[in-house]
Design a protein around this motif. Sequence first.
Motif, PDB file in Angstrom:
ATOM      1  N   LYS A  50       1.148  -1.057  -0.368  1.00  0.00           N
ATOM      2  CA  LYS A  50       0.149  -0.161   0.318  1.00  0.00           C
ATOM      3  C   LYS A  50       1.037   1.334   0.096  1.00  0.00           C
ATOM      4  CE  LYS A  50      -4.333  -1.321   2.328  1.00  0.00           C
ATOM      5  NZ  LYS A  50      -5.458  -1.676   3.364  1.00  0.00           N
ATOM      6  N   SER A  51       0.341   2.443  -0.497  1.00  0.00           N
ATOM      7  CA  SER A  51       1.390   2.819  -0.668  1.00  0.00           C
ATOM      8  C   SER A  51      -0.077   4.506  -0.637  1.00  0.00           C
ATOM      9  CB  SER A  51       2.310   3.690  -1.750  1.00  0.00           C
ATOM     10  OG  SER A  51       3.229   4.627  -1.745  1.00  0.00           O
ATOM     11  N   ARG A  52       0.833   5.529  -0.973  1.00  0.00           N
ATOM     12  CA  ARG A  52      -0.422   7.306  -1.723  1.00  0.00           C
ATOM     13  C   ARG A  52       0.770   8.489  -2.133  1.00  0.00           C
ATOM     14  NH1 ARG A  52      -3.830   8.539   3.759  1.00  0.00           N
ATOM     15  NH2 ARG A  52      -3.449  10.977   2.688  1.00  0.00           N
ATOM     16  N   THR A  84      -8.576   7.488  -4.928  1.00  0.00           N
ATOM     17  CA  THR A  84      -8.300   8.634  -4.178  1.00  0.00           C
ATOM     18  C   THR A  84      -9.035   8.973  -2.789  1.00  0.00           C
ATOM     19  OG1 THR A  84      -7.896   9.205  -6.735  1.00  0.00           O
ATOM     20  CG2 THR A  84      -8.358  11.248  -5.305  1.00  0.00           C
ATOM     21  N   VAL A  85      -8.634   9.313  -1.936  1.00  0.00           N
ATOM     22  CA  VAL A  85      -9.483   9.724  -0.841  1.00  0.00           C
ATOM     23  C   VAL A  85      -9.045  11.235  -1.079  1.00  0.00           C
ATOM     24  CG1 VAL A  85      -9.495   7.715   0.223  1.00  0.00           C
ATOM     25  CG2 VAL A  85      -6.952   9.313   0.246  1.00  0.00           C
ATOM     26  N   MET A  93      -7.319  16.288  -3.016  1.00  0.00           N
ATOM     27  CA  MET A  93      -7.518  14.763  -2.775  1.00  0.00           C
ATOM     28  C   MET A  93      -5.951  14.188  -2.547  1.00  0.00           C
ATOM     29  SD  MET A  93     -10.607  15.052  -3.194  1.00  0.00           S
ATOM     30  CE  MET A  93     -11.476  13.366  -4.287  1.00  0.00           C
ATOM     31  N   ILE A  94      -5.864  12.795  -2.457  1.00  0.00           N
ATOM     32  CA  ILE A  94      -4.452  12.370  -2.607  1.00  0.00           C
ATOM     33  C   ILE A  94      -4.773  10.907  -3.063  1.00  0.00           C
ATOM     34  CG2 ILE A  94      -2.800  11.203  -0.758  1.00  0.00           C
ATOM     35  CD1 ILE A  94      -3.293  13.311   0.782  1.00  0.00           C
ATOM     36  N   SER A  95      -4.158  11.221  -3.518  1.00  0.00           N
ATOM     37  CA  SER A  95      -4.308   9.343  -4.503  1.00  0.00           C
ATOM     38  C   SER A  95      -3.944   7.913  -3.574  1.00  0.00           C
ATOM     39  CB  SER A  95      -3.309   9.017  -6.141  1.00  0.00           C
ATOM     40  OG  SER A  95      -4.124  11.010  -6.975  1.00  0.00           O
ATOM     41  N   THR A  96      -4.059   6.871  -3.664  1.00  0.00           N
ATOM     42  CA  THR A  96      -3.689   5.539  -3.076  1.00  0.00           C
ATOM     43  C   THR A  96      -3.548   4.427  -3.834  1.00  0.00           C
ATOM     44  OG1 THR A  96      -6.180   5.061  -2.183  1.00  0.00           O
ATOM     45  CG2 THR A  96      -4.756   6.608  -0.854  1.00  0.00           C
ATOM     46  N   ILE A  97      -2.764   3.718  -3.712  1.00  0.00           N
ATOM     47  CA  ILE A  97      -2.671   2.263  -4.369  1.00  0.00           C
ATOM     48  C   ILE A  97      -2.562   1.397  -3.617  1.00  0.00           C
ATOM     49  CG2 ILE A  97       0.243   2.705  -4.910  1.00  0.00           C
ATOM     50  CD1 ILE A  97      -0.857   1.867  -6.997  1.00  0.00           C
ATOM     51  N   GLU A  98      -2.806   0.007  -3.783  1.00  0.00           N
ATOM     52  CA  GLU A  98      -2.625  -0.935  -3.340  1.00  0.00           C
ATOM     53  C   GLU A  98      -2.514  -2.378  -4.285  1.00  0.00           C
ATOM     54  OE1 GLU A  98      -5.262  -1.922   0.448  1.00  0.00           O
ATOM     55  OE2 GLU A  98      -5.871  -3.605  -1.481  1.00  0.00           O
TER      56      GLU A  98
END
Length: 104
Positions: A50-52, A84-85, A93-98
């Motif tokens: 996980k990263s953001r 995106t949260v 907005m902050i993007s996230t990836i899993e």
Amino acid sequence: MLMEESIEHHGQEQTAKSEDAIINIGNDPVMQSAVELLPILGKKSKVILKSRGNSIPNAVAVANIITEKMLKGNSRIEKINLDTVEAAGIGSMISTIEIILVKI
């Protein structure tokens, strides 16, 4: 009864539940993160990276190093989730990836 453990490695957080390990990838050197991930992937059948924000390219690089160089033919990327949260109260907005890695 499920057992939870939490071990911190150079800015990465590992939470293990049964067969999965969740690793938060930060701004650590990419090769260092990949090397630290190897023993975890050796013990677990599935690892979730996980990263953001600005750390997303690091998570992608770690996943590529593991699947294309270190464990080529023995691991693969099962799924990639993008989201995106909204940051609390700021309106940005902050993007996230899993990235889900599995042993073959």
